[in-house]
Every structure is written in structure tokens, then in C-alpha cells.
Scaffold this active site. Structure first.
Site, PDB file in Angstrom:
ATOM      1  N   LYS A 170     -13.976   1.691  15.613  1.00 50.87           N
ATOM      2  CA  LYS A 170     -12.690   0.978  15.729  1.00 50.87           C
ATOM      3  C   LYS A 170     -12.143   0.987  17.150  1.00 50.87           C
ATOM      4  O   LYS A 170     -11.623  -0.016  17.619  1.00 50.87           O
ATOM      5  CB  LYS A 170     -11.649   1.588  14.769  1.00 50.87           C
ATOM      6  CG  LYS A 170     -11.732   0.944  13.396  1.00 50.87           C
ATOM      7  CD  LYS A 170     -10.706   1.463  12.424  1.00 50.87           C
ATOM      8  CE  LYS A 170     -11.117   1.029  11.011  1.00 50.87           C
ATOM      9  NZ  LYS A 170     -10.379   1.678   9.966  1.00 50.87           N
ATOM     10  N   PHE A 201      -4.230   3.877  14.858  1.00 44.86           N
ATOM     11  CA  PHE A 201      -4.541   4.890  13.861  1.00 44.86           C
ATOM     12  C   PHE A 201      -5.744   4.408  13.078  1.00 44.86           C
ATOM     13  O   PHE A 201      -6.016   3.214  13.002  1.00 44.86           O
ATOM     14  CB  PHE A 201      -3.347   5.136  12.924  1.00 44.86           C
ATOM     15  CG  PHE A 201      -2.501   6.290  13.378  1.00 44.86           C
ATOM     16  CD1 PHE A 201      -1.746   6.196  14.531  1.00 44.86           C
ATOM     17  CD2 PHE A 201      -2.472   7.481  12.664  1.00 44.86           C
ATOM     18  CE1 PHE A 201      -0.974   7.262  14.973  1.00 44.86           C
ATOM     19  CE2 PHE A 201      -1.712   8.557  13.081  1.00 44.86           C
ATOM     20  CZ  PHE A 201      -0.965   8.449  14.242  1.00 44.86           C
ATOM     21  N   ASP A 203      -4.525  -5.991   5.446  1.00 49.21           N
ATOM     22  CA  ASP A 203      -5.552  -6.811   6.087  1.00 49.21           C
ATOM     23  C   ASP A 203      -5.525  -8.247   5.559  1.00 49.21           C
ATOM     24  O   ASP A 203      -5.957  -9.168   6.227  1.00 49.21           O
ATOM     25  CB  ASP A 203      -6.940  -6.202   5.833  1.00 49.21           C
ATOM     26  CG  ASP A 203      -7.100  -4.892   6.592  1.00 49.21           C
ATOM     27  OD1 ASP A 203      -6.516  -4.788   7.687  1.00 49.21           O
ATOM     28  OD2 ASP A 203      -7.760  -3.977   6.076  1.00 49.21           O
ATOM     29  N   ASN A 235       0.843  -1.191   0.000  1.00 46.71           N
ATOM     30  CA  ASN A 235       0.000   0.000   0.000  1.00 46.71           C
ATOM     31  C   ASN A 235       0.882   1.246   0.000  1.00 46.71           C
ATOM     32  O   ASN A 235       2.095   1.153   0.082  1.00 46.71           O
ATOM     33  CB  ASN A 235      -0.959  -0.015   1.197  1.00 46.71           C
ATOM     34  CG  ASN A 235      -0.221  -0.035   2.518  1.00 46.71           C
ATOM     35  OD1 ASN A 235       0.457   0.922   2.881  1.00 46.71           O
ATOM     36  ND2 ASN A 235      -0.327  -1.142   3.238  1.00 46.71           N
ATOM     37  N   LYS A 283      10.081 -17.461  -8.685  1.00 44.44           N
ATOM     38  CA  LYS A 283       9.396 -16.380  -9.386  1.00 44.44           C
ATOM     39  C   LYS A 283       8.357 -16.953 -10.352  1.00 44.44           C
ATOM     40  O   LYS A 283       8.665 -17.889 -11.112  1.00 44.44           O
ATOM     41  CB  LYS A 283      10.444 -15.566 -10.152  1.00 44.44           C
ATOM     42  CG  LYS A 283       9.885 -14.334 -10.786  1.00 44.44           C
ATOM     43  CD  LYS A 283      10.941 -13.611 -11.608  1.00 44.44           C
ATOM     44  CE  LYS A 283      10.273 -12.588 -12.485  1.00 44.44           C
ATOM     45  NZ  LYS A 283      11.055 -12.208 -13.626  1.00 44.44           N
TER      46      LYS A 283
HETATM   47  N1  CTP Z   1      -4.056  -2.730  12.205  1.00 47.13           N
HETATM   48  C1  CTP Z   1      -3.358  -3.808  12.698  1.00 47.13           C
HETATM   49  N2  CTP Z   1      -3.387  -4.992  12.061  1.00 47.13           N
HETATM   50  C2  CTP Z   1      -4.094  -5.141  10.926  1.00 47.13           C
HETATM   51  C3  CTP Z   1      -4.800  -4.056  10.382  1.00 47.13           C
HETATM   52  C4  CTP Z   1      -4.766  -2.852  11.050  1.00 47.13           C
HETATM   53  O1  CTP Z   1      -2.728  -3.679  13.745  1.00 47.13           O
HETATM   54  N3  CTP Z   1      -4.104  -6.307  10.310  1.00 47.13           N
HETATM   55  C5  CTP Z   1      -4.028  -1.470  12.948  1.00 47.13           C
HETATM   56  C6  CTP Z   1      -3.410  -0.301  12.198  1.00 47.13           C
HETATM   57  O2  CTP Z   1      -2.022  -0.212  12.449  1.00 47.13           O
HETATM   58  C7  CTP Z   1      -4.161   0.870  12.782  1.00 47.13           C
HETATM   59  C8  CTP Z   1      -5.522   0.314  13.121  1.00 47.13           C
HETATM   60  O3  CTP Z   1      -5.357  -1.095  13.187  1.00 47.13           O
HETATM   61  O4  CTP Z   1      -3.569   1.334  13.972  1.00 47.13           O
HETATM   62  C9  CTP Z   1      -6.617   0.625  12.142  1.00 47.13           C
HETATM   63  O5  CTP Z   1      -6.194   0.318  10.837  1.00 47.13           O
HETATM   64  P1  CTP Z   1      -7.144   0.605   9.590  1.00 47.13           P
HETATM   65  O6  CTP Z   1      -6.449   0.176   8.357  1.00 47.13           O
HETATM   66  O7  CTP Z   1      -7.676   1.996   9.686  1.00 47.13           O
HETATM   67  O8  CTP Z   1      -8.369  -0.331   9.904  1.00 47.13           O
HETATM   68  P2  CTP Z   1      -8.590  -1.856   9.720  1.00 47.13           P
HETATM   69  O9  CTP Z   1      -8.663  -2.491  11.059  1.00 47.13           O
HETATM   70  O10 CTP Z   1      -7.589  -2.449   8.800  1.00 47.13           O
HETATM   71  O11 CTP Z   1     -10.055  -1.903   9.087  1.00 47.13           O
HETATM   72  P3  CTP Z   1     -10.531  -1.427   7.617  1.00 47.13           P
HETATM   73  O12 CTP Z   1      -9.356  -1.608   6.688  1.00 47.13           O
HETATM   74  O13 CTP Z   1     -11.655  -2.342   7.318  1.00 47.13           O
HETATM   75  O14 CTP Z   1     -10.953   0.006   7.757  1.00 47.13           O
END
Ligand code: CTP
Length: 397
Positions: free
Chosen positions: A335, A321, A275, A209, A285
Site C-alpha cells: 500500500k 493507515f 471503497d 463500516n 425512501k
Molecule cells: N483510503 C482512502 N480512500 C479510499 C480508501 C482508503 O483515502 N477510498 C485510505 C484510508 O484512509 C487509509 C488507506 O487508504 O489511510 C488504506 O485504507 P485500507 O482500507 O486499508 O485500504 P484500501 O486502499 O481501501 O484497500 P483494501 O480495502 O483493498 O485493503
């Protein structure tokens, strides 16, 4: 605590950014500090002694062998100064100081000075990236010198890149923080994650990302300045004098966070953790001739933040965050409750002027009781400082 009545020694080296230091002198004077300037011969090509003298209301020091109070001048100025700010710091002067060379008054002072030195480098991008310069900076950082990192942008030499003198406010603040000994995180271990994870599906390709890691880095830098024992777990190359751990995938990040969080006081999950990850990672590869379509099956990654909130002990603080492109505060509230963390810092990633990759951010801090504090748009460095101060220095939100 203010800079009032503090003695600030400003060392100016030869570079076009030297003219910006006039503003820095003015800021210190306006806030009641005493300012003396020491300039190299090259600096005098860019600013005149009369300008510096008028702004600082003090003599300008250039010569190494003039004496004052019968002490060699560098010793007299060392005794006088509460802090020594070298701005702009050229690659040449940084190199000389890192190697103990004392061939002018400024470098002699730096060699003799035993209190805090702050460097605000400014140079061409090629020089900034030069291996010898990197090594000199790294060495000086390891001795406790504070560096106010240059910014990226248009440089006076006509190129674009990193090397432009940091904003004068940031240099002022770095000096202010050192002087006011604002070590409100002293004795605390803080673990911060930064950057986007990379999830491989073969040895050379990954799903990733756009997270730049700038916010996490700014938080780590500011926490370090506030006296914390910092561990930055990151997915990108970066040199710092505090502890850093390099990881790539969410799984690696989880392992590192688990290990470091065990004896930490604070965890800040700034990282954009993927995620999902590819279910399988090919050992070799993938070759495009073997298939017309490539279908990747993705499986869910562990949620590091939620996992840490499950095992968090009394006295540990966990901050997440929340990056959203719509319904920011609504999702942020959900969240903090779902992940069970102490605070959520919410930012809108749909804006082009803040968030991902930008040097700026605008955030909301939410606590467990869903109180909300907005931090207006500012540099990520300043936002980082305000986040830490809002949570640890002032009564919670
Ligand atoms: N986070 C984490 N582990 C994951 C995904 C997210 O620890 N697998 C943490 C991020 O570092 C951040 C928080 O969760 O502090 C929220 O991340 P965000 O991407 O906003 O939310 P998600 O939980 O991933 O949910 P979504 O993508 O559905 O909004």
C-alpha cells in the site's frame, strides 16, 4: 525535560475517584516534583488530609481565608504552582469554574490562576451527558483548559458508561506535556480524517463500516496538545475546541480534505473510507412492498489518500493507515508503494483486543524505505502520541 522541581497544584473535588489521586501525587513526587493539594469539603469525605499530607509532604489546603506570607492564600498558591491539575473534577466544580464562581479555596484558585489548568473529570454518565455540563466543558476548553477525558466502563454508582476518571498515567502525561511545553508540532497545520464513511442508497439507509473514529480522534487530540493547528474531518458527532468538519460520504470527505490539505503541512488518513458506494441514491425512501429482492450496484469511490499523494507539494507529509485482517505487513508494504504516501500505519483488525472500536491498538509504522517500527499494544491515546513523536520528534524510524 522532566517534572523535576516543578510545582504541581492538585485540586481534589468530592467523588469516589478522589482516592485514585493518591497514586497521582506519588507519581509526581517520585519524579521529583513538588506537590501541594487543595481539597473541597466534599473531597474530604473520600480522602483524609493525613493521607494527602503524608504523600505530598506538604500541608493540605482547605480553607479559603487562611493566609500565608501575608498574601491571601489563593494568590500565594497561584504564584507557586507551575500547573494546576483538578482531578477528579466534579460536574459541580466544573460548572462553578466555568461560571466564575469562587465559593471555596479550589474554585477561587481556579478563578485567579492564569497558567494552564488541566481538568480530569469523573462523574456519572448522565451528568457527563447533561447539556449544561457539556456546555461548561466546551466553554472551558475554548479558554484553553485541557481536559483529560473520562473513560467508559463500570462506574462506582453501579452503572456502565462514560464518566470513569481517566487512567492516572494519562493525567500525569497531560500535566507532563503541558509543563514540558512539548509543542513539537507548533506552527504546523495537520489535517486528520476519522471514522467510517456512510454511503447512502436512499435518504435513510447507507452502507457503512465499524470504524469508531477513536484512533483519528486520539491523533487529533495529541496533535493539538503538541501545538498543531488541527483540522479533524470526521463522520461522527464530537465536540472539540480545535477545528472540526463533519462529512458523511467518501465524496464529501474528498472535498473537505482537498480544501484543507491545500495549506496544510501534514495529512493523516485514519478514516475507513468506503471503497464502493451505491451507484444510485434514491430520492425517496425505498418501500419494501415494491420488490422481493433489492440489488444494489456499487461503484468505486475515489481513493482520497492516493489522490492527495498525487497533488502533494514539497514539504507536505502524507500518512495512510492500513487496516488488514491477514498478511498485515505484506499488504502494508504494497500500500505505501501503490499509494505513494510517506508513512503507513498498519494495524491488524482481526484482533479483538485492539483495532476497530477498541480503546487499544498495536501498530507498525512503515516509512518509504520500508523500515518498520512496532508500537506495542497501548491505549489509542498513547499510540497516537507515540506515532506523532516517532515521526516528528525523533529521527525517522
Ligand atoms: N483510503 C482512502 N480512500 C479510499 C480508501 C482508503 O483515502 N477510498 C485510505 C484510508 O484512509 C487509509 C488507506 O487508504 O489511510 C488504506 O485504507 P485500507 O482500507 O486499508 O485500504 P484500501 O486502499 O481501501 O484497500 P483494501 O480495502 O483493498 O485493503
Amino acid at each position: 525535560m522532566t517534572v523535576k522541581d516543578k510545582n504541581i497544584l492538585i485540586g481534589i473535588t468530592g467523588g469516589i475517584a478522589a482516592y485514585k489521586i493518591c497514586e497521582l501525587i506519588r507519581m509526581f513526587k517520585k519524579n521529583g516534583a513538588n506537590v501541594k493539594t487543595v481539597v473541597t469539603k466534599n473531597a474530604l469525605e473520600f480522602v483524609t488530609p493525613l493521607t494527602l499530607q503524608t504523600l505530598s509532604q506538604e500541608a493540605v489546603y482547605t480553607e479559603q481565608f487562611v493566609t500565608e506570607d501575608r498574601k491571601p492564600e489563593h494568590i500565594a498558591l497561584c504564584d507557586w504552582a507551575d500547573i494546576f491539575v483538578i482531578a477528579p473534577a466534579s460536574a459541580n466544580t466544573i460548572g462553578k469554574i466555568a461560571n466564575g464562581i469562587c465559593d471555596n479555596l479550589l474554585t477561587s484558585l481556579a478563578c485567579a490562576y492564569q497558567k494552564q489548568i488541566i481538568f480530569a473529570p469523573a462523574m456519572n454518565t448522565g451528568m457527563w451527558n447533561n447539556k449544561a455540563v457539556r456546555q461548561n466543558i466546551s466553554f472551558l476548553k475554548s479558554t484553553g483548559a485541557v481536559f483529560v477525558e473520562p473513560e467508559s466502563g463500570y462506574l462506582a454508582c453501579g452503572t456502565e458508561g462514560k464518566g470513569r476518571l481517566a487512567d492516572i498515567n494519562s493525567i500525569y502525561e497531560a500535566a507532563y506535556n503541558c509543563i514540558s511545553n512539548n509543542e513539537f508540532l507548533k506552527g504546523k497545520k495537520i489535517v486528520i480524517t476519522a471514522g467510517g464513511t456512510k454511503e447512502n442508497f436512499d435518504p435513510v439507509r447507507y452502507i457503512g463500516n465499524y470504524s469508531s473514529g477513536k484512533m483519528g480522534t486520539a491523533l487529533a487530540d495529541r496533535a493539538f496538545e503538541a501545538g498543531a493547528d488541527v483540522c479533524l474531518i470526521k463522520t461522527f458527532p464530537l465536540e472539540r475546541s480545535y477545528s472540526t468538519i463533519d462529512v458523511q460520504s467518501a465524496a464529501q470527505m474528498l472535498d473537505a480534505v482537498k480544501q484543507e490539505f491545500a495549506d496544510a503541512d501534514i495529512l493523516i488518513m485514519t478514516a475507513a473510507v468506503a471503497d464502493y458506494r451505491p451507484e444510485k441514491t434514491a430520492d425517496l425512501k425505498l418501500k419494501k412492498d415494491t420488490t422481493e429482492e433489492l440489488v444494489l450496484k456499487l461503484v468505486k469511490n475515489p481513493d482520497i489518500l492516493s489522490e492527495m499523494c498525487k497533488i502533494k507539494k514539497e514539504g507536505q507529509t502524507v500518512i495512510g493507515f492500513c487496516a488488514e485482517s491477514n498478511n498485515l505487513l505484506e499488504y502494508a508494504k504494497q500500500k505505501i508503494q501503490k499509494k505513494n504516501c510517506d508513512y503507513i500505519i498498519a494495524n491488524d483488525i482481526s484482533r479483538k483486543d485492539t483495532g476497530f472500536s477498541s480503546d487499544y491498538n498495536e501498530v507498525f509504522i512503515l516509512d518509504r524505505d520500508l523500515n518498520i517500527k512496532k508500537l506495542e499494544k497501548d491505549t489509542k491515546n498513547n499510540i497516537a502520541k507515540k506515532i506523532l513523536e516517532s515521526i516528528w520528534q525523533k529521527p525517522a524510524i
